[in-house]
Design a protein around this motif. Structure first.
Motif, PDB file in Angstrom:
ATOM      1  N   UNK A 158     -15.667   5.346 -15.023  1.00 38.89           N
ATOM      2  CA  UNK A 158     -15.478   4.396 -14.043  1.00 38.89           C
ATOM      3  C   UNK A 158     -15.040   3.024 -14.233  1.00 38.89           C
ATOM      4  N   UNK A 159     -14.069   2.394 -13.610  1.00 33.78           N
ATOM      5  CA  UNK A 159     -13.577   1.083 -13.829  1.00 33.78           C
ATOM      6  C   UNK A 159     -13.870   0.441 -12.585  1.00 33.78           C
ATOM      7  N   UNK A 160     -14.017  -1.057 -12.781  1.00 29.20           N
ATOM      8  CA  UNK A 160     -13.969  -1.832 -11.305  1.00 29.20           C
ATOM      9  C   UNK A 160     -12.681  -1.414 -10.469  1.00 29.20           C
ATOM     10  N   UNK A 161     -12.970  -0.973  -9.263  1.00 31.30           N
ATOM     11  CA  UNK A 161     -11.967  -0.546  -8.323  1.00 31.30           C
ATOM     12  C   UNK A 161     -11.520   0.822  -8.521  1.00 31.30           C
ATOM     13  N   UNK A 211      -9.582  -3.460   0.943  1.00 35.21           N
ATOM     14  CA  UNK A 211      -9.454  -4.903   1.478  1.00 35.21           C
ATOM     15  C   UNK A 211     -10.078  -5.736   0.285  1.00 35.21           C
ATOM     16  N   UNK A 212     -10.603  -5.347  -0.863  1.00 36.72           N
ATOM     17  CA  UNK A 212     -11.187  -6.161  -1.861  1.00 36.72           C
ATOM     18  C   UNK A 212     -10.190  -6.633  -3.020  1.00 36.72           C
ATOM     19  N   UNK A 213      -8.999  -5.915  -3.073  1.00 39.27           N
ATOM     20  CA  UNK A 213      -7.938  -6.347  -4.297  1.00 39.27           C
ATOM     21  C   UNK A 213      -6.740  -5.687  -4.123  1.00 39.27           C
ATOM     22  N   UNK A 214      -6.034  -5.488  -5.393  1.00 37.23           N
ATOM     23  CA  UNK A 214      -4.427  -5.121  -4.913  1.00 37.23           C
ATOM     24  C   UNK A 214      -4.335  -3.583  -5.496  1.00 37.23           C
ATOM     25  N   UNK A 215      -3.764  -2.741  -4.677  1.00 40.18           N
ATOM     26  CA  UNK A 215      -3.825  -1.120  -5.257  1.00 40.18           C
ATOM     27  C   UNK A 215      -2.800  -1.084  -6.130  1.00 40.18           C
ATOM     28  N   UNK A 216      -3.325  -0.175  -7.189  1.00 39.67           N
ATOM     29  CA  UNK A 216      -2.549   0.140  -8.241  1.00 39.67           C
ATOM     30  C   UNK A 216      -1.823   1.496  -7.624  1.00 39.67           C
ATOM     31  N   UNK A 217      -0.407   1.298  -7.713  1.00 44.61           N
ATOM     32  CA  UNK A 217       0.216   2.688  -7.345  1.00 44.61           C
ATOM     33  C   UNK A 217       1.202   3.447  -8.206  1.00 44.61           C
ATOM     34  N   UNK A 222       0.786  -1.106   0.012  1.00 40.84           N
ATOM     35  CA  UNK A 222       0.056  -0.053   0.049  1.00 40.84           C
ATOM     36  C   UNK A 222       0.990   1.181   0.007  1.00 40.84           C
ATOM     37  N   UNK A 223       2.276   1.123  -0.226  1.00 38.92           N
ATOM     38  CA  UNK A 223       3.086   2.395  -0.325  1.00 38.92           C
ATOM     39  C   UNK A 223       3.134   2.789  -1.820  1.00 38.92           C
ATOM     40  N   UNK A 224       3.433   4.280  -1.666  1.00 32.72           N
ATOM     41  CA  UNK A 224       3.332   5.022  -2.917  1.00 32.72           C
ATOM     42  C   UNK A 224       1.902   5.687  -2.966  1.00 32.72           C
ATOM     43  N   UNK A 225       1.338   6.337  -4.318  1.00 38.42           N
ATOM     44  CA  UNK A 225       0.235   6.860  -4.220  1.00 38.42           C
ATOM     45  C   UNK A 225      -0.587   5.884  -4.941  1.00 38.42           C
ATOM     46  N   UNK A 226      -1.550   5.560  -4.275  1.00 37.27           N
ATOM     47  CA  UNK A 226      -2.683   4.726  -4.762  1.00 37.27           C
ATOM     48  C   UNK A 226      -3.709   5.493  -5.490  1.00 37.27           C
ATOM     49  N   UNK A 227      -4.038   5.121  -6.781  1.00 37.89           N
ATOM     50  CA  UNK A 227      -4.991   5.436  -8.025  1.00 37.89           C
ATOM     51  C   UNK A 227      -6.327   4.703  -7.829  1.00 37.89           C
ATOM     52  N   UNK A 228      -6.236   3.473  -8.054  1.00 37.72           N
ATOM     53  CA  UNK A 228      -7.490   2.519  -7.984  1.00 37.72           C
ATOM     54  C   UNK A 228      -6.915   1.283  -7.404  1.00 37.72           C
ATOM     55  N   UNK A 229      -7.883   0.269  -7.299  1.00 38.30           N
ATOM     56  CA  UNK A 229      -7.606  -1.013  -6.677  1.00 38.30           C
ATOM     57  C   UNK A 229      -7.939  -2.095  -7.702  1.00 38.30           C
ATOM     58  N   UNK A 230      -7.072  -3.018  -7.894  1.00 43.04           N
ATOM     59  CA  UNK A 230      -7.785  -4.268  -8.915  1.00 43.04           C
ATOM     60  C   UNK A 230      -8.426  -5.157  -8.365  1.00 43.04           C
ATOM     61  N   UNK A 231      -9.901  -5.095  -8.462  1.00 46.65           N
ATOM     62  CA  UNK A 231     -10.824  -5.698  -7.780  1.00 46.65           C
ATOM     63  C   UNK A 231     -10.985  -7.010  -8.630  1.00 46.65           C
ATOM     64  N   UNK A 232     -11.618  -8.179  -8.631  1.00 47.22           N
ATOM     65  CA  UNK A 232     -11.779  -9.063  -9.212  1.00 47.22           C
ATOM     66  C   UNK A 232     -12.725  -8.617 -10.623  1.00 47.22           C
ATOM     67  N   UNK A 233     -12.226  -9.324 -11.627  1.00 47.89           N
ATOM     68  CA  UNK A 233     -12.970  -9.151 -12.956  1.00 47.89           C
ATOM     69  C   UNK A 233     -14.287  -8.791 -12.750  1.00 47.89           C
TER      70      UNK A 233
END
Ligand SMILES: [Zn+2]
Length: 324
Positions: free
Chosen positions: A237-240, A280-286, A57-68
């Motif tokens: 808008x995209x998922x996450x 908590x739902x996926x991987x953060x895109x940073x 979760x380090x860096x600047x989070x712009x969105x979260x990769x949630x399940x497709x």
């Protein structure tokens, strides 16, 4: 998860009329119309600490990769306030979200929380909503030194605690003390004012336990009517996704955009969650910079800052600019 909690605290401490607010709630004082408020918060160091931010979760989070295919997003509202003005509160945005049962995260300045204590406690008490840290006086954290960054962040954490303690006192008086278990002891997410940062800022925020949450969708951008802006943002808008808006009267039309935006996404089957729930739902895109749309597109906010950046632009240097 937000949206499934109890409204007992909210409805037990405020009447419907109080929650509905007044048209004057959103009045903004012009910067420098009064002397800047440089007074310190009543508590300088928060009692509750946060564990260091984990590596993912380090860096600047712009969105979260949630399940497709997961049609889930986080709607966020900043409550910006500098030393030089008071920025108000768009009660109608909050009331609209409450009426629809739509979760959101509000990134509030510490000084804003102090100048809007009732609204801050109402947001805290509402199970739909999450509060995040937006620095004490909307500092440009690309320019602040180690000590000033720390004050801007920790004073805001401390102000949250003071208001949470007042909320707890009122709750106990009404026999609702047990409800405070649902109100977090401290804020656990941060948003960069103006999106400005440095590598050192990111390290300091991580050490203070606050993941940096920016956005991948500008919810108030573009031209045309409020409906045009809402539909354009809804199309991005995209998922996450994490969507940036404001709940004070900084951009003036947000309260008109929000109903179109939310209704359109609900119609398309999207679900709204807080930022913490989304993380908590996926991987953060940073990324490494808190830009608006492209790296470097917010560097203009570095001009006009005297000293180390926690003050505010000098009169005349920021005319026409909108703090984010
Ligand atoms: Zn802001």
């Amino acid at each position: 998860m937000a949206g499934q909690g109890s409204r007992v605290l909210l409805d037990g401490l405020w009447t419907r009329a109080q929650l509905a607010g007044n048209p004057s709630d959103h009045v903004v004082t012009r910067p420098y119309s009064k002397p800047a408020d440089l007074t310190l918060p009543a508590r300088l160091v928060p009692v509750s600490g946060q564990a260091e931010v984990p590596a993912d979760l380090r860096g600047v989070i712009r969105r979260v990769h949630v399940p497709a295919g997961a049609k889930v997003l986080a709607l966020t509202f900043d409550l910006c306030e500098r030393a030089s003005n008071r920025t108000g509160y768009r009660t109608e945005i909050v009331n609209f979200l409450r009426g629809k049962g739509v979760a959101a995260t509000f990134f509030a300045g510490g000084k804003w929380m102090r100048s809007h204590p009732e609204q801050t406690m109402q947001l805290m008490a509402d199970p739909l909503f999450e509060l995040g840290n937006h620095s004490w006086t909307h500092a440009n954290l690309a320019l602040t030194d180690e000590f000033e960054t720390r004050d801007q962040v920790l004073w805001t954490q401390a102000q949250y605690e003071l208001l949470r303690e007042e909320l707890a006192r009122r709750a106990r008086e009404r026999g609702l003390g047990a409800e405070m278990a649902a109100v977090p002891a401290s804020m656990s997410v941060f948003r960069l004012p103006y999106g400005r940062n440095s590598p050192e800022t990111l390290e300091r925020l991580a050490a203070m336990g606050l993941p940096v949450i920016q956005w991948d969708v500008l919810g108030e951008g573009g031209t045309g009517t409020a409906r045009d802006m809402a539909l354009r943002a809804a199309g991005e808008v995209r998922p996450g996704s994490i969507v940036l808006m404001h709940a004070n009267a900084v951009p003036r039309h947000t309260h008109e955009i929000v109903p179109f935006f939310v209704d359109e996404l609900l119609r398309r089957g999207w679900r709204f969650v807080t930022v913490s729930a989304l993380l908590a739902m996926g991987r953060a895109e940073t990324v490494q910079d808190g830009y608006f749309e492209r790296p470097g597109d917010n560097r203009q906010f570095d001009t006009g800052y005297p000293g180390k950046g926690s003050l505010h632009p000098v009169p005349g240097s920021d005319s026409g600019k909108v703090p984010k």
